[in-house]
Design a protein around this motif. Structure first.
Motif, PDB file in Angstrom:
ATOM      1  N   PRO A   6       0.782  -1.244   0.000  1.00  0.00           N
ATOM      2  CA  PRO A   6       0.000   0.000   0.000  1.00  0.00           C
ATOM      3  C   PRO A   6       0.813   1.293   0.000  1.00  0.00           C
ATOM      4  N   SER A   7       2.052   1.256   0.475  1.00  0.00           N
ATOM      5  CA  SER A   7       2.818   2.499   0.580  1.00  0.00           C
ATOM      6  C   SER A   7       3.891   2.676  -0.496  1.00  0.00           C
ATOM      7  N   SER A   8       4.293   1.601  -1.173  1.00  0.00           N
ATOM      8  CA  SER A   8       5.361   1.729  -2.158  1.00  0.00           C
ATOM      9  C   SER A   8       5.376   0.557  -3.125  1.00  0.00           C
ATOM     10  N   MET A   9       6.057   0.776  -4.257  1.00  0.00           N
ATOM     11  CA  MET A   9       6.311  -0.276  -5.233  1.00  0.00           C
ATOM     12  C   MET A   9       7.822  -0.333  -5.423  1.00  0.00           C
ATOM     13  N   ILE A  10       8.383  -1.531  -5.330  1.00  0.00           N
ATOM     14  CA  ILE A  10       9.827  -1.712  -5.471  1.00  0.00           C
ATOM     15  C   ILE A  10      10.097  -2.704  -6.591  1.00  0.00           C
ATOM     16  N   ALA A  11      11.075  -2.403  -7.439  1.00  0.00           N
ATOM     17  CA  ALA A  11      11.441  -3.289  -8.540  1.00  0.00           C
ATOM     18  C   ALA A  11      12.962  -3.343  -8.667  1.00  0.00           C
ATOM     19  N   VAL A  12      13.469  -4.531  -8.931  1.00  0.00           N
ATOM     20  CA  VAL A  12      14.915  -4.745  -9.065  1.00  0.00           C
ATOM     21  C   VAL A  12      15.154  -5.667 -10.252  1.00  0.00           C
ATOM     22  N   ASP A  13      16.125  -5.339 -11.087  1.00  0.00           N
ATOM     23  CA  ASP A  13      16.408  -6.243 -12.192  1.00  0.00           C
ATOM     24  C   ASP A  13      17.105  -7.494 -11.654  1.00  0.00           C
ATOM     25  N   THR A  14      17.098  -8.567 -12.436  1.00  0.00           N
ATOM     26  CA  THR A  14      17.539  -9.869 -11.934  1.00  0.00           C
ATOM     27  C   THR A  14      19.024  -9.914 -11.581  1.00  0.00           C
ATOM     28  N   THR A  15      19.812  -8.990 -12.111  1.00  0.00           N
ATOM     29  CA  THR A  15      21.237  -8.944 -11.770  1.00  0.00           C
ATOM     30  C   THR A  15      21.520  -7.952 -10.642  1.00  0.00           C
ATOM     31  N   GLN A  16      20.459  -7.332 -10.141  1.00  0.00           N
ATOM     32  CA  GLN A  16      20.565  -6.317  -9.083  1.00  0.00           C
ATOM     33  C   GLN A  16      21.436  -5.135  -9.512  1.00  0.00           C
ATOM     34  N   SER A  17      21.425  -4.869 -10.810  1.00  0.00           N
ATOM     35  CA  SER A  17      22.185  -3.733 -11.339  1.00  0.00           C
ATOM     36  C   SER A  17      21.374  -2.443 -11.287  1.00  0.00           C
ATOM     37  N   VAL A  18      20.047  -2.584 -11.263  1.00  0.00           N
ATOM     38  CA  VAL A  18      19.146  -1.435 -11.247  1.00  0.00           C
ATOM     39  C   VAL A  18      18.060  -1.674 -10.209  1.00  0.00           C
ATOM     40  N   MET A  19      17.768  -0.649  -9.421  1.00  0.00           N
ATOM     41  CA  MET A  19      16.689  -0.722  -8.438  1.00  0.00           C
ATOM     42  C   MET A  19      15.842   0.526  -8.554  1.00  0.00           C
ATOM     43  N   MET A  20      14.540   0.375  -8.341  1.00  0.00           N
ATOM     44  CA  MET A  20      13.644   1.515  -8.446  1.00  0.00           C
ATOM     45  C   MET A  20      12.529   1.380  -7.410  1.00  0.00           C
ATOM     46  N   MET A  21      12.200   2.491  -6.754  1.00  0.00           N
ATOM     47  CA  MET A  21      11.119   2.486  -5.774  1.00  0.00           C
ATOM     48  C   MET A  21      10.205   3.679  -6.030  1.00  0.00           C
TER      49      MET A  21
END
Length: 212
Positions: free
Chosen positions: A38-53
């Motif tokens: 409910p407070s956030s959306m988090i996404a990470v690419d499979t190599t953990q090279s990019v993260m976004m919240m």
């Protein structure tokens, strides 16, 4: 009654995270790992090279105010000044800052973007290792309004009560009502045996998919 995830809190569909209630979408590649609450959306690419919240900015009333406040706190803590860049993102008023952070002999680009949309300030925080900055920027700056037609294509799963015809079996009712789940599960939900033969007007709970 909604079964499973509530689309009203946002849904991942293809390469997008869509929010039908708040009427926005943002690119999240389908291969990325992601989590929504409910407070956030988090996404990470499979190599953990990019993260976004993605989250809602709790204090600022404008994108520039959010970015400026962040830059001021950053300078107080580090002694380093960072520029606030204001522009339009997909026609929406936005402000952003970026800086490089070193940790354990590795560098990361940190980018924070504030976007004004329908009276709400959204904050998108991202990080990328060298070589992945373009991927980060393209996804962060994809934030845009959700087209009406795309919003109509979002569905939800609900429990619906249907009436049986005389002599109908469980499979027949499930097929007729476009039930999504196995007859075994539907039998368990209704507390009946799978081989039950129904009488006219008897009720059965099934799970179907309908427009959100």
């Amino acid at each position: 009654v909604i079964v499973g995830d509530n689309p009203g809190q946002g849904v991942f569909k293809g390469d997008w995270f869509m929010h039908p209630d708040l009427k926005f979408k943002i690119s999240v590649p389908s291969k990325w790992l992601h989590q929504n609450n409910p407070s956030s959306m988090i996404a990470v690419d499979t190599t953990q090279s990019v993260m976004m919240m993605l989250e809602i900015e709790p204090k600022a009333k404008t994108a520039n105010e959010g970015a400026t406040a962040f830059a001021d706190v950053f300078k107080k803590k580090t002694g380093v000044s960072i520029d606030v860049n204001s522009d339009k993102i997909n026609g929406l008023t936005a402000s952003q800052i970026s800086f490089t952070q070193s940790k354990d002999r590795s560098k990361q680009t940190i980018k924070v973007l504030w976007v004004e949309y329908q009276g709400i300030i959204y904050r998108i925080v991202g990080s990328a290792i060298p070589g992945f900055e373009t991927v980060l920027i393209s996804n962060m700056e994809s934030f845009t309004s959700l087209p009406t037609q795309e919003g109509k294509e979002i569905t939800k799963r609900i429990i619906r009560v249907v009436e049986a015809n005389d002599g109908e079996n469980l499979k027949g009712i499930c097929d007729r009502s476009q039930n999504l789940f196995s007859t075994k599960l539907i039998a368990a939900i209704n507390g009946i045996s799978e081989d039950k033969i129904f009488k006219q007007g008897e009720l059965l709970k099934v799970i179907i998919e309908v427009p959100y």
